[in-house]
Design a protein around this motif. Structure first.
Motif, short mmCIF file in Angstrom:
data_model
loop_
_atom_site.label_atom_id
_atom_site.label_comp_id
_atom_site.label_asym_id
_atom_site.label_seq_id
_atom_site.Cartn_x
_atom_site.Cartn_y
_atom_site.Cartn_z
N GLY A 196 0.82 -1.21 0.00
CA GLY A 196 0.00 0.00 0.00
C GLY A 196 0.84 1.25 0.00
N GLU A 197 0.44 2.23 0.81
CA GLU A 197 1.16 3.49 0.93
C GLU A 197 2.06 3.52 2.15
OE1 GLU A 197 0.94 5.79 -1.37
OE2 GLU A 197 -0.55 4.63 -2.51
N SER A 198 2.34 2.34 2.73
CA SER A 198 3.12 2.29 3.97
C SER A 198 4.60 2.61 3.76
CB SER A 198 3.00 0.90 4.60
OG SER A 198 3.61 -0.08 3.76
N GLY A 199 5.08 2.46 2.54
CA GLY A 199 6.51 2.64 2.27
C GLY A 199 7.30 1.35 2.35
N TYR A 200 6.69 0.30 2.88
CA TYR A 200 7.36 -0.99 2.98
C TYR A 200 7.18 -1.78 1.67
CZ TYR A 200 7.78 -0.21 8.00
OH TYR A 200 8.09 0.31 9.23
N GLY A 201 8.18 -2.60 1.38
CA GLY A 201 8.09 -3.44 0.19
C GLY A 201 9.13 -4.54 0.22
N VAL A 202 8.96 -5.49 -0.68
CA VAL A 202 9.93 -6.58 -0.84
C VAL A 202 10.19 -6.80 -2.32
CG1 VAL A 202 9.33 -7.76 1.31
CG2 VAL A 202 8.09 -8.31 -0.80
N ALA A 203 11.37 -7.31 -2.63
CA ALA A 203 11.73 -7.64 -4.01
C ALA A 203 12.51 -8.94 -3.97
CB ALA A 203 12.55 -6.53 -4.64
N VAL A 204 12.16 -9.85 -4.86
CA VAL A 204 12.83 -11.15 -4.93
C VAL A 204 13.11 -11.46 -6.39
CG1 VAL A 204 12.69 -13.61 -4.39
CG2 VAL A 204 11.54 -11.95 -2.90
N ASN A 205 14.29 -11.94 -6.68
CA ASN A 205 14.59 -12.41 -8.03
C ASN A 205 15.51 -13.61 -7.96
OD1 ASN A 205 17.55 -11.63 -8.63
ND2 ASN A 205 16.70 -9.74 -7.79
N GLY A 206 15.41 -14.46 -8.96
CA GLY A 206 16.24 -15.65 -9.02
C GLY A 206 16.53 -16.05 -10.45
N THR A 207 17.72 -16.55 -10.69
CA THR A 207 18.13 -17.04 -12.00
C THR A 207 18.51 -18.50 -11.86
OG1 THR A 207 18.96 -14.85 -12.63
CG2 THR A 207 19.72 -16.74 -13.93
N PHE A 208 17.93 -19.34 -12.70
CA PHE A 208 18.14 -20.79 -12.61
C PHE A 208 18.59 -21.30 -13.98
CE2 PHE A 208 14.82 -19.36 -9.76
CZ PHE A 208 15.29 -19.81 -8.54
N VAL A 209 19.73 -21.93 -14.03
CA VAL A 209 20.31 -22.36 -15.29
C VAL A 209 20.66 -23.84 -15.24
CG1 VAL A 209 21.23 -20.08 -15.90
CG2 VAL A 209 22.61 -21.66 -14.51
N ASP A 210 20.72 -24.43 -16.44
CA ASP A 210 21.08 -25.84 -16.56
C ASP A 210 21.62 -26.06 -17.96
OD1 ASP A 210 21.51 -28.44 -15.89
OD2 ASP A 210 19.43 -29.08 -16.12
N GLY A 211 22.39 -27.12 -18.14
CA GLY A 211 22.92 -27.44 -19.46
C GLY A 211 23.92 -28.56 -19.39
N ASP A 212 24.43 -28.97 -20.54
CA ASP A 212 25.41 -30.05 -20.60
C ASP A 212 26.83 -29.48 -20.72
OD1 ASP A 212 25.09 -29.01 -23.10
OD2 ASP A 212 24.82 -30.93 -24.12
#
Length: 219
Positions: A79-95
């Motif tokens: 809301g307008e509280s000023g609080y927040g969160v952010a999350v990100n992730g990168t997931f990789v795979d291969g030979d």
């Protein structure tokens, strides 16, 4: 070493008794009849050994290899509280991973490939900004070959790593901001290992780092 320098070098070394410096050998070669060119170097002749070059260059892997992955990111404000969160992730795979069980064939792995993620909780309102961040990275291949020395060509991995950081900024005026920052608050240690985590290779511990200061902008 001297045998690779040519007969004129060898003769100068013999004349000086075998314990001379390079400058003394250079001067003795001139005393023995060697002449200098306009750049101050001894003129070459047919008795001088050929120069040997060591050339390295990147190359494509011999087989078709693939890397796939995906990235997720989300940010939410409460809301307008000023609080927040952010999350990100990168997931990789291969030979393109290094096979630690393979002791015979030459491998062409991809360095630096690993999963990673970041989490941030923050407050931004009325000139005050507070951010707490956790950065995580899974283990990954640093490269093939170890400076510690080995008869084969072993891998070198970075161990899973995660650290907490925090920053506080406050706008005293439109021009003046005071801030405080803390990096690696959990005192995490960077570590490296060989084929298995039990083969410890190195550790780097920088400790927590703190910064306090102010910024002033002339408008």
């Amino acid at each position: 070493v001297y045998k690779r320098q040519g007969p004129r070098w060898n003769q100068a070394v013999a004349d000086l008794g075998g314990t001379a410096t390079a400058d003394e050998i250079f001067a003795q070669m001139q005393a023995n009849g060697a002449t200098l060119n306009s750049d101050g170097y001894i003129e070459p002749n047919s008795d001088d050994p050929l120069m040997q070059w060591r050339i390295t260059r990147p190359f494509n892997a011999p087989d078709n290899k693939t890397v796939s992955g995906y990235e997720l990111a989300i940010q939410h404000l409460f809301g307008e509280s000023g609080y927040g969160v952010a999350v990100n992730g990168t997931f990789v795979d291969g030979d393109v991973n290094f096979d630690v069980e393979d002791l015979t064939s030459e491998q062409t792995p991809l360095n630096g490939l690993s999963d990673s993620a970041n989490f941030q909780a923050f407050y931004e309102k009325d000139g005050l900004s507070v951010k707490v961040t956790y950065a995580w990275r899974d283990s990954y291949l640093i490269g093939v070959g170890q400076s510690q020395g080995s008869s084969d060509n072993p891998p070198q991995f970075a161990k899973t790593y995660g650290q907490w950081d925090m920053s506080v900024n406050y706008d005293v005026t439109d021009s003046l901001t005071v801030f405080a920052e803390g990096v690696n608050l959990n005192n995490e240690t960077e570590q490296g290992y060989g084929r298995y985590e039990e083969q410890f290779l190195f550790a780097r511990q920088y400790g927590p780092r703190y910064t306090v200061g102010m910024r002033y902008s002339f408008k």
